[in-house]
Design an enzyme around this catalytic site. Structure first.
Site, PDB file in Angstrom:
ATOM      1  N   ILE A   1      42.701  37.190  41.358  1.00 21.87           N
ATOM      2  CA  ILE A   1      42.599  36.865  39.944  1.00 21.87           C
ATOM      3  C   ILE A   1      43.767  35.978  39.501  1.00 21.87           C
ATOM      4  O   ILE A   1      43.621  35.141  38.603  1.00 21.87           O
ATOM      5  CB  ILE A   1      42.474  38.164  39.108  1.00 21.87           C
ATOM      6  CG1 ILE A   1      41.887  37.850  37.740  1.00 21.87           C
ATOM      7  CG2 ILE A   1      43.767  38.920  39.041  1.00 21.87           C
ATOM      8  CD1 ILE A   1      41.289  39.043  37.066  1.00 21.87           C
ATOM      9  N   CYS A   2      44.913  36.114  40.148  1.00 22.34           N
ATOM     10  CA  CYS A   2      46.046  35.266  39.730  1.00 22.34           C
ATOM     11  C   CYS A   2      45.835  33.808  40.158  1.00 22.34           C
ATOM     12  O   CYS A   2      46.275  32.886  39.475  1.00 22.34           O
ATOM     13  CB  CYS A   2      47.372  35.816  40.253  1.00 22.34           C
ATOM     14  SG  CYS A   2      47.290  36.564  41.855  1.00 22.34           S
ATOM     15  N   THR A   3      45.132  33.591  41.281  1.00 16.86           N
ATOM     16  CA  THR A   3      44.787  32.224  41.679  1.00 16.86           C
ATOM     17  C   THR A   3      43.863  31.602  40.645  1.00 16.86           C
ATOM     18  O   THR A   3      44.048  30.466  40.202  1.00 16.86           O
ATOM     19  CB  THR A   3      44.076  32.226  43.052  1.00 16.86           C
ATOM     20  OG1 THR A   3      44.898  32.892  43.987  1.00 16.86           O
ATOM     21  CG2 THR A   3      43.781  30.815  43.519  1.00 16.86           C
TER      22      THR A   3
ATOM     23  N   ASN B   1      45.958  30.883  37.460  1.00 21.21           N
ATOM     24  CA  ASN B   1      47.096  29.962  37.439  1.00 21.21           C
ATOM     25  C   ASN B   1      47.008  28.757  38.349  1.00 21.21           C
ATOM     26  O   ASN B   1      47.469  27.687  38.002  1.00 21.21           O
ATOM     27  CB  ASN B   1      48.371  30.720  37.800  1.00 21.21           C
ATOM     28  CG  ASN B   1      48.664  31.794  36.805  1.00 21.21           C
ATOM     29  OD1 ASN B   1      48.701  31.539  35.608  1.00 21.21           O
ATOM     30  ND2 ASN B   1      48.811  33.007  37.299  1.00 21.21           N
TER      31      ASN B   1
ATOM     32  N   CYS C   1      46.129  42.099  37.796  1.00 21.70           N
ATOM     33  CA  CYS C   1      46.161  41.447  39.098  1.00 21.70           C
ATOM     34  C   CYS C   1      46.609  42.463  40.146  1.00 21.70           C
ATOM     35  O   CYS C   1      47.785  42.687  40.342  1.00 21.70           O
ATOM     36  CB  CYS C   1      47.108  40.247  39.091  1.00 21.70           C
ATOM     37  SG  CYS C   1      47.012  39.346  40.635  1.00 21.70           S
TER      38      CYS C   1
END
Ligand SMILES: [Zn+2]
Lengths: 432, 180
Positions: free
Chosen positions: A214-216, A219, B105
């Site tokens: 999810i961070c990929t 961001n 995350c």
């Protein structure tokens, strides 16, 4: 005509002479590997063509192939279930459908097509969900073939057939043949409920849908898929709150497509299209007609062998990998003791009507042959006693004083879970 | 038709009918009733009959997020454990691995989920985020940059926002355990 009709073991339909000439080569005499119970000649033909009732789940890519194969090998009483309607994008491979059929139920159109094309075959369609049908419905079949693309539906079907097995009734054991394809890969397997490994046993072997961190997505997007996931996983709930994405609603897909395109422009990423957007959110893997044909053929081959005992059937997993050449591998997938569906243990327990839940729990803990530490008990939707978490322990604690017979009817089931059990123990309680 | 029954008799004569409860349901019962949570984590079921929807409150007793009480909603569907539970933070928190919409995350909630994992693993993973925030996998980029650049300033930001203060024009929820 009358003579040949009889010779085919079928007096009801118009089988012309030598209609099944090639199939009969296999059915008229035993081979070196035929089962001892094989009734060569009229006996087996009569069963296949007049008595055997087979259920096909799914009338899509695999289902169309399966229905045609079954009808042409001589199965004459075929039922088919499918909850979908025909989409224009199906027509390239789901060959029982024509442009005029778009929007109509797959099961009904497929049944009509087969009956028109293959005389004497009766195909009974059901346009709806497999969950609409009860045990009595599934009990009427000799065999079930699944050609589905949904993991959830297959888990349901598998669990239903495993649960159907009644130790007092041999007829309750229905072989399940499961086919599945994903692009150039596919598998066919034979599941003998409660005897060989089931669909659930191998659940962790499945390819999971690709999920990006999810961070990929948030961001550092690099792929068009990252932009689409950003739109559907992060932006949609932010803007629309609790409303879920309806992947069949063109307006919803359109919104995601626009948001993803804007994101892609910001990050100089190319390749966000309408169809990719739809593909990513519906998790579509392109269906390959030839993979479907191979897997359906394998499934129907197994159905034929099991129905006729004419040759040894698959034991129990065939996989096809067509991505680099044609590679296939057959092996025996092992039944798992901790399988939530076919594993676990079950036992009958006879207790006094006066026994409290607490007394039953003490017995389960103390009995040498069971020795369960800290069991939690439920029956259907009812929580009888839960060891944890604290709120549920408190809520169920009053039940400890109650009589088991107040909570569960005679012959009823209690599901027991505990750390010392691989998965669960199913208790059938009778009262004295 | 091949006779399967003879094989059945051989292999497990004792097999009995299973209850109608779904595999997902039993698995959730197993996961929940075997939870052995530390005193820093508590579950709450708004409808105790429904095991598939509940909240988890984490009250870390050490680290930068100490003294706060952080709430997460858990939604489990019938495809569990093939699919992971859906977990969201229900408060606005200043944290490098949470965004302001409550997305989390944590790798095992998405790309690294496996059916052998369980609810205990997810809960332990969430608690770990508060003990060891990870600036390398940011969801809140500003918070992550601050944490890398100036740890003391980051810590001050955490403290301000935990009390329900504003930071760079954004309001955060008061998450102090004493206030809840
Ligand atoms: Zn199994």
């Amino acid at each position: 005509m009358a003579e040949s009709t009889m010779a085919n073991g079928n007096a009801n339909t118009s089988d012309w002479q030598d209609r099944y000439y090639h199939v009969d080569q296999v059915l008229d005499r035993p081979g070196p590997r035929t089962d001892p119970s094989f009734a060569a000649g009229e006996g087996v033909k009569d069963f296949l063509r007049n008595k055997c009732k087979i259920l096909v789940i799914g009338a899509g890519g695999l289902g169309c192939e399966i229905l045609a194969n079954l009808a042409l090998t001589g199965f004459k009483d075929i039922h088919v279930i499918d909850m979908d309607t025909i989409d224009i994008s199906n027509l390239n491979r789901q060959f029982l459908f024509r442009p005029k059929d778009v929007g109509k139920p797959k099961a009904i159109v497929a049944a009509e097509f087969i009956m028109k094309r293959v005389p004497g075959v009766k195909v009974t369609p059901y346009y709806g969900k497999i969950q609409d049908k009860d045990d009595d419905y599934y009990l009427q079949f000799n065999l079930v073939i699944c050609g589905l693309d949904s993991v959830e539906a297959r888990r349901w079907m598998n669990a239903t057939l495993v649960n159907l097995v009644d130790p007092e009734n041999p007829e309750s054991l229905k072989p399940l043949i499961d086919g599945g394809t994903e692009g150039f890969k596919g598998q066919a397997r034979v599941i003998l409920p409660t005897i060989s490994s089931c669909y659930e046993c191998s659940l962790d072997m499945l390819n999971k849908p690709t999920a990006f961190p999810i961070c990929t997505i948030a961001n550092t997007p690099r792929l068009p898929e990252h932009c689409i996931e950003w739109a559907s996983v992060l932006e949609w709930p932010r803007v629309h709150g609790d409303k879920k994405v309806d992947t069949d609603d063109p307006e919803h897909i359109g919104w995601l497509f626009q948001v993803a395109s804007k994101r892609a422009r910001e990050f100089n990423i190319e390749g966000v299209t309408w169809s990719l957007t739809q593909g990513v959110v519906k998790n579509i893997i392109p269906a390959i007609a030839s993979t479907n044909a191979i897997i359906a053929a394998s499934c129907c081959n197994e159905a034929f062998k099991i129905a006729t005992s004419s040759a040894a059937y698959l034991d129990n997993y065939f996989m096809l990998i067509g991505t680099d050449g044609v590679y296939s591998y057959t092996f025996q997938y092992e039944k798992r003791d901790d399988c939530p569906v076919c594993g676990g243990e079950s036992m009958d327990i006879s207790i006094s009507k006066e026994w409290t839940v607490e007394r039953l729990i003490d017995t389960l803990t103390e009995r040498q042959d069971i020795q369960i530490k800290k069991p939690s008990l439920s029956s259907g939707d009812m929580h009888i006693y839960f060891q944890a978490p604290p709120q549920l322990e408190q809520a169920t604690r009053p039940n400890l004083e109650k009589k088991v017979s107040e909570l569960v009817k005679d012959g009823g089931e209690i599901t027991v879970t505990a750390t010392t059990l691989p998965f669960s123990l199913s208790l059938r309680v009778t009262f004295t | 038709m091949i006779s399967l029954w003879s094989m059945k008799k051989k292999e497990d004569a004792a097999a009995k009918k299973k209850p109608k409860t779904s595999a997902a349901q039993i698995r959730v019962q197993k996961d929940l009733t075997e939870l052995d949570l530390p005193s820093t984590m508590k579950t709450y079921f708004p409808d105790p009959q429904n095991l598939l929807s509940f909240t988890l409150t984490i009250t870390p007793d050490e680290g930068m997020y100490k003294d706060g009480a952080y709430n997460f909603s858990f939604e489990i569907n019938n495809n569990y454990p093939h699919e992971p539970p859906k977990v969201k933070c229900t408060q606005v928190i200043y944290h490098p691995n949470l965004d302001l919409d409550g997305n989390v995350c944590l790798n095992i909630l998405r790309e690294d989920w496996k059916p052998v994992l369980n609810l205990n693993a997810v809960m332990t993973g969430l608690q770990y985020l508060f003990l060891e925030p990870n600036a390398d996998d940011p969801l809140n980029k500003e918070a992550a940059e601050e944490m890398r650049r100036d740890r003391d300033q980051f810590l001050r930001n955490v403290r301000v926002t935990m009390r329900g203060g504003s930071l760079k024009g954004k309001r955060y929820d008061n998450v102090l355990a004493s206030a809840q």
